[in-house]
Design an enzyme around this catalytic site. Structure first.
Site, PDB file in Angstrom:
ATOM      1  N   HIS A  90       0.613  -0.788  -0.391  1.00 45.99           N
ATOM      2  CA  HIS A  90       0.242  -0.129   0.186  1.00 45.99           C
ATOM      3  C   HIS A  90       0.925   1.479   0.043  1.00 45.99           C
ATOM      4  CE1 HIS A  90      -3.084   2.984   2.161  1.00 45.99           C
ATOM      5  NE2 HIS A  90      -3.958   2.012   1.754  1.00 45.99           N
TER       6      HIS A  90
ATOM      7  N   ASP B 204       3.334  -4.885   7.910  1.00 48.36           N
ATOM      8  CA  ASP B 204       2.002  -3.726   7.955  1.00 48.36           C
ATOM      9  C   ASP B 204       0.523  -5.234   7.916  1.00 48.36           C
ATOM     10  OD1 ASP B 204      -0.451  -2.948   6.996  1.00 48.36           O
ATOM     11  OD2 ASP B 204       0.261  -1.795   5.482  1.00 48.36           O
TER      12      ASP B 204
ATOM     13  N   CYS C 159      -4.532   2.415  -3.692  1.00 45.99           N
ATOM     14  CA  CYS C 159      -3.330   2.818  -3.387  1.00 45.99           C
ATOM     15  C   CYS C 159      -2.380   2.328  -3.596  1.00 45.99           C
ATOM     16  CB  CYS C 159      -3.801   3.333  -1.326  1.00 45.99           C
ATOM     17  SG  CYS C 159      -4.715   4.306  -1.556  1.00 45.99           S
TER      18      CYS C 159
ATOM     19  N   GLN D  93      -4.742  -5.478   6.977  1.00 45.53           N
ATOM     20  CA  GLN D  93      -5.575  -6.026   5.906  1.00 45.53           C
ATOM     21  C   GLN D  93      -5.590  -7.533   6.312  1.00 45.53           C
ATOM     22  OE1 GLN D  93      -8.084  -5.127   4.450  1.00 45.53           O
ATOM     23  NE2 GLN D  93      -7.285  -3.023   3.216  1.00 45.53           N
TER      24      GLN D  93
ATOM     25  N   LYS E 115     -10.619  -0.779  10.688  1.00 45.50           N
ATOM     26  CA  LYS E 115     -10.703  -1.456   9.265  1.00 45.50           C
ATOM     27  C   LYS E 115     -10.991  -3.117  10.382  1.00 45.50           C
ATOM     28  CE  LYS E 115      -7.803  -0.499   6.204  1.00 45.50           C
ATOM     29  NZ  LYS E 115      -8.365   0.257   5.167  1.00 45.50           N
TER      30      LYS E 115
END
Length: 415
Positions: A132, A209, A373, A212, A235
């Site tokens: 991202h 990261d 993104c 997600q 999220k």
């Protein structure tokens, strides 16, 4: 199909869960809302909305500063939220949980402070081709300012990391590896355990990261051993403007403060400032108190529902969605990894993603369209963008059926 849905969700009462999310009860363009944009942001259960509201109605006060009753109640609730987050990811200490504005803020914190202390000309930073923008741009800035080089792990045509190339990149110049756990565009689950093991063999720290991943997969940071891990509250069914940076005590103590201000200091004179201990060293100014407490409530809601049950249902839902979507004439999946979670990106014939997205919206179906993104990834596949359907545990097989029918209808109008 209803019969199968009832069997596979025996452990998870999806109909009851959906009642916990007030926004799902509405209609869009006269059709029941089918919300399949969970990768962008998840909806909030009533308990999170109520928790945030209760803070402002009953004990709105600043934290860590006041001796009065409201400040003490607010501080207790804020710190309890930190303990909830630490428990959810199994951090060894609650002071390893830093509250941030989100994943972007957390990655910027690490990239900025790490580069100030540890990056110089001739060094390198490794990221991947599926990152991202929030895990590309901060490292580009860090490299530009320090004279270091940014190296990118390539991917194969299925959207999986080429681990042979990653191993070949790991030389003495590499100072940190920053990769996504799960691709926000393709849903690819990366072999993060292998990445960490290979990097640690050379004493290279790893940032994950997990924006997600954390809402779909059970994460134990003591078992996985990332040096840093970042995710966003919005999220994982929590409020917007909230997030978490997990870091090991060792690494968080090595990094200089990111921002100066209140709460991140012990003593200040015009001659010298002594910084506060963890986690407050990285939490300058009044935080998003209501948001952090709301994030704690969101995680407790997930824990009560059961992350293993959630993961099991989402995997079944994803498999069903892929199976049904594969039957659509002219569909092309962008990324088709063997191990995946959450998101499905696709194109149909030569239909522009925006056109498909608009016609799905007219049918009450919310998907994301565009480059998500991840512009370098789109350039790699030589496409302008994709249509992305991203799933949550409150989605149903009936909603997948509506998506498939909606795509077919849109295609018949556009082709």
């Amino acid at each position: 199909m209803e019969h199968i849905a009832n069997i596979v969700t025996a452990d998870l009462d999806v109909a009851r869960i959906r009642k916990d999310f007030p926004i799902l009860q509405q209609q869009v363009h006269g059709k029941p809302l089918v919300y399949l944009d969970n990768g962008a942001t998840t909806q909030k259960p009533q308990v999170v909305i109520d928790t945030e509201s209760r803070y402002y109605e009953e004990y709105n006060s600043n934290v860590h500063r006041g001796v009065h009753r409201l400040s003490q109640v607010a501080t207790d609730a804020y710190e309890k939220a930190r303990h909830i987050v630490a428990g959810y990811i199994n951090a060894a200490h609650s002071h390893e949980v830093i509250f941030t504005k989100g994943t972007t803020d957390a990655i910027n914190l690490v990239a900025n402070t790490f580069s100030r202390r540890f990056l110089k000309a001739g060094d390198s930073v490794i990221i991947s081709a599926m990152e991202h923008h929030s895990n590309i741009v901060p490292w580009q800035i860090a490299c530009e300012e320090s004279g270091a080089t940014l190296k990118v792990i390539p991917i194969n045509e299925k959207g999986e990391l080429r681990m042979d190339a990653f191993e070949a990149m790991l030389d003495d110049t590499v100072k940190i590896v920053a990769v996504t756990y799960v691709s926000n565009t393709m849903g690819t689950i990366n072999p993060v355990q292998d990445i960490i093991t290979l990097a640690h063999a050379r004493n290279i720290p790893v940032l994950l990261d997990a924006a997600q991943a954390v809402q779909h997969i059970s994460i134990d940071v003591q078992a996985l051993k990332p040096d840093f891990l970042a995710f966003s509250g919005h999220k994982i069914y929590g409020p917007t403007g909230t997030g978490v940076l997990y870091g090991t005590t060792e690494w968080l103590n090595k990094l200089p403060p990111y921002q100066g201000g209140g709460d991140m200091i012990k003593t200040v004179t015009f001659a010298k400032t002594i910084y506060n201990e963890l986690p407050y060293k990285f939490e300058a100014g009044t935080p998003h108190i209501a948001g952090a407490i709301g994030l704690g409530a969101a995680i407790q809601y997930l824990q009560q529902t059961g992350i293993e049950k959630i993961q099991q249902w989402e995997e079944q839902l994803l498999a069903y969605a892929l199976e049904q979507l594969r039957g659509i004439d002219g569909i092309r999946f962008i990324g088709d990894a063997a191990h995946r979670s959450g998101a499905i990106s696709f194109l149909v014939h030569n239909i522009h993603p925006f056109d498909m997205g608009e016609l799905l919206d007219q049918q009450g179906i919310a998907v994301r369209t565009g480059h998500h993104c991840t512009e370098p990834l789109m350039d790699l596949f030589q496409i302008p963008g994709t249509v992305r359907a991203s799933l949550s545990f409150y989605n149903t097989t009936e909603e997948i059926d509506k998506l498939v029918a909606g795509i077919r209808r849109a295609a018949s109008m556009l082709l």
